[in-house]
Design an enzyme around this catalytic site. Sequence first.
Site, PDB file in Angstrom:
ATOM      1  N   ASP A   1       5.264   4.674 106.488  1.00 54.91           N
ATOM      2  CA  ASP A   1       4.034   4.861 106.503  1.00 54.91           C
ATOM      3  C   ASP A   1       3.129   4.403 105.784  1.00 54.91           C
ATOM      4  O   ASP A   1       1.944   3.771 106.496  1.00 54.91           O
ATOM      5  CB  ASP A   1       4.418   6.424 105.725  1.00 54.91           C
ATOM      6  CG  ASP A   1       5.139   5.735 104.340  1.00 54.91           C
ATOM      7  OD1 ASP A   1       5.824   5.174 104.446  1.00 54.91           O
ATOM      8  OD2 ASP A   1       5.750   6.726 104.082  1.00 54.91           O
TER       9      ASP A   1
ATOM     10  N   TYR B   1      15.408   9.225 121.230  1.00 56.95           N
ATOM     11  CA  TYR B   1      14.581   8.627 122.248  1.00 56.95           C
ATOM     12  C   TYR B   1      16.402   8.966 123.167  1.00 56.95           C
ATOM     13  O   TYR B   1      16.300   8.892 124.090  1.00 56.95           O
ATOM     14  CB  TYR B   1      13.979   7.724 122.640  1.00 56.95           C
ATOM     15  CG  TYR B   1      12.812   7.721 122.281  1.00 56.95           C
ATOM     16  CD1 TYR B   1      11.803   7.683 121.032  1.00 56.95           C
ATOM     17  CD2 TYR B   1      11.905   7.603 123.133  1.00 56.95           C
ATOM     18  CE1 TYR B   1      10.876   7.524 121.230  1.00 56.95           C
ATOM     19  CE2 TYR B   1      10.533   7.267 122.873  1.00 56.95           C
ATOM     20  CZ  TYR B   1       9.716   7.233 122.035  1.00 56.95           C
ATOM     21  OH  TYR B   1       8.907   7.456 121.025  1.00 56.95           O
TER      22      TYR B   1
ATOM     23  N   ASP C   1       0.640   1.931 120.581  1.00 54.85           N
ATOM     24  CA  ASP C   1      -0.334   2.329 120.696  1.00 54.85           C
ATOM     25  C   ASP C   1      -0.992   2.324 119.488  1.00 54.85           C
ATOM     26  O   ASP C   1      -2.745   1.838 120.219  1.00 54.85           O
ATOM     27  CB  ASP C   1      -0.352   4.034 120.729  1.00 54.85           C
ATOM     28  CG  ASP C   1       0.462   3.879 122.568  1.00 54.85           C
ATOM     29  OD1 ASP C   1       0.770   2.301 122.428  1.00 54.85           O
ATOM     30  OD2 ASP C   1      -0.153   5.196 122.627  1.00 54.85           O
TER      31      ASP C   1
ATOM     32  N   ASP D   1       6.582   3.413 119.420  1.00 58.50           N
ATOM     33  CA  ASP D   1       6.266   4.171 120.481  1.00 58.50           C
ATOM     34  C   ASP D   1       5.360   4.109 119.105  1.00 58.50           C
ATOM     35  O   ASP D   1       3.414   3.912 120.171  1.00 58.50           O
ATOM     36  CB  ASP D   1       6.993   4.815 120.452  1.00 58.50           C
ATOM     37  CG  ASP D   1       6.737   5.687 122.408  1.00 58.50           C
ATOM     38  OD1 ASP D   1       5.731   4.693 122.343  1.00 58.50           O
ATOM     39  OD2 ASP D   1       6.318   7.022 122.421  1.00 58.50           O
TER      40      ASP D   1
ATOM     41  N   LYS E   1      12.270   3.644 108.126  1.00 54.76           N
ATOM     42  CA  LYS E   1      11.843   4.885 106.916  1.00 54.76           C
ATOM     43  C   LYS E   1      13.227   4.429 106.566  1.00 54.76           C
ATOM     44  O   LYS E   1      13.606   5.628 106.168  1.00 54.76           O
ATOM     45  CB  LYS E   1      11.577   5.442 107.376  1.00 54.76           C
ATOM     46  CG  LYS E   1      11.321   7.208 106.501  1.00 54.76           C
ATOM     47  CD  LYS E   1       9.624   6.998 105.478  1.00 54.76           C
ATOM     48  CE  LYS E   1       9.582   8.583 105.089  1.00 54.76           C
ATOM     49  NZ  LYS E   1       7.746   7.790 104.091  1.00 54.76           N
TER      50      LYS E   1
END
Length: 501
Positions: A226, A146, A254, A250, A193
């Site tokens: 993951d 971002y 959600d 993010d 990750k």
Amino acid sequence: MATIPAVFEQPSPSSPSLPALVPTIAIAHGDGIGPEIMDAALRVLEDAGAEFQAVPISVGEEVYRAGYSSGISDEAWDVLADADALFKGPITTPLGSGYKSLNVTLRKTLGLFANVRPCRSLAPSVSTLHPELDIVIVRENEEDLYAGIEHRQTHDVYQCLKLVSRPGCERIVRHAFEYAKANGRKKVTCFTKSNIMKLTDGLFQQVFTEIGEEYPEIEQDHMIIDIASARLAARPQDFDVIVTSNLYGDIVSDIAAELTGSVGLGASANIGERLSMFEAIHGSAPDIAGNGIANPSGLILAGVMMLTHLGQGKTAARIHNAWLRTIEDGLHPGDIYREGSSKERLGTEAFADAVIERLGSKPQTFTPVDYEDVAPIPDRAQETPAPRNRAQRKLEGIDVFVMSEADPETLARDLQVATAGLIPLQMITNRGVKVWPKGNPATFCTDHWRCRFQPQGHLSLNKPMIVEIQRRLAAAGIDFIKTEQLYSFDGEAGYSLGQGQ
Ligand code: NAD
């Protein structure tokens, strides 16, 4: 724009009913369903007895249309400079390359480093696959992909820079542990990750381990993003507080909010050093805007987080308990209304009225909340930092990024001829995969090559030599896009190897 209820207006200095220091809240109604849910949320806060002075600001579509490509006017920045908090409705980001997301601009400009999103199931009142879900996601809010630094480098290849800083990781990880401590949470899990992005995500994980040592009373765990996301969707009850970087946060926040029943229920706090911003997690929902059916819960609960943050925990709990009671009574906006588990489908205003009617009552089956004893979360990044140990940095090589239609062998030969007598070419990769020397003919190649030059043995490299390489490449007509220096820090490589190297 909706008018602000009288109770939120500036109190006269002689007003006996308000405390001496009433916080100033900038109110941004936002776009789409924003004005509807903001009016509803403000009515709930007003009737609950929240104390603050509201100053409306204009942001979003109308400001974009007025010619501010940032979506926020200079006047609004002036208001924010003096405000204690920003209470914001969702903003529509216009499509088109000229516009930047106002949400990202606000977070980064105001230093809102921590995005905190509590997600809790409301079973059996709201149907969900996961009745036990009760987690808080603490998402880094300023860095990572971002940073918004993107380049098109060749005909084929575009790049987005992922920037991760040690102070940024330290601040968000510490906030997660402090949040857990202040809110009686037992466990913090870090998602990264780091198996693939060993430097950037590796740093996040390393900082998590380092800072975690200061919180032995809190259980801690690290998971690869993951499998962590898969587990979150299947067994959310295994998690308590999750701390992660910007993009992963993010996405998983959600997922977690939707698992509770609807994104319409989610609230978030964007915590900054001075000012903090509170908003629903969902967007401006243009598909239902103007119909009076949007769920104002996310924004009402964002108001609860804001009041707790401002030290008005009693009022915050009053609202949250009334809201829980409303949900428990089966009075539901359309997005969570289900035949069987719901009693009545309510529009935005009617739902706010139902919450207001229940102010002062407690839920019967849900555990009532109590925010009076929630201690403010210290921003320990503001404490005088210990002097940093600066590592010994050594220049060890250079990656030259080149645009070329040639095959790897031809490109390598051209590079070697151009730089003869300087530093040897060690490797060429295409999209990170080693294609020279000894590439695999099956590897698909684009027009974008990373060409690594590294001195061997005791030969050392310096900046003039880098400039000389660039000069020679330019003279030979080799189309280099950029160069990236390779440093080691205390002998440890600060750069990744090529895939297959
Ligand atoms: P969205 O969250 O606006 O809508 C997704 C779906 O959820 C839609 O079907 C919508 O009707 C429903 N929904 C969302 N909030 C609801 C509510 N309170 N009550 C009932 N249903 C609700 O996501 P989107 O459609 O991808 O984005 C629309 C716009 O919002 C875009 O311009 C996007 O950039 C912007 N956006 C803003 C923010 C923010 O301001 N923080 C966040 C996300 C998206």
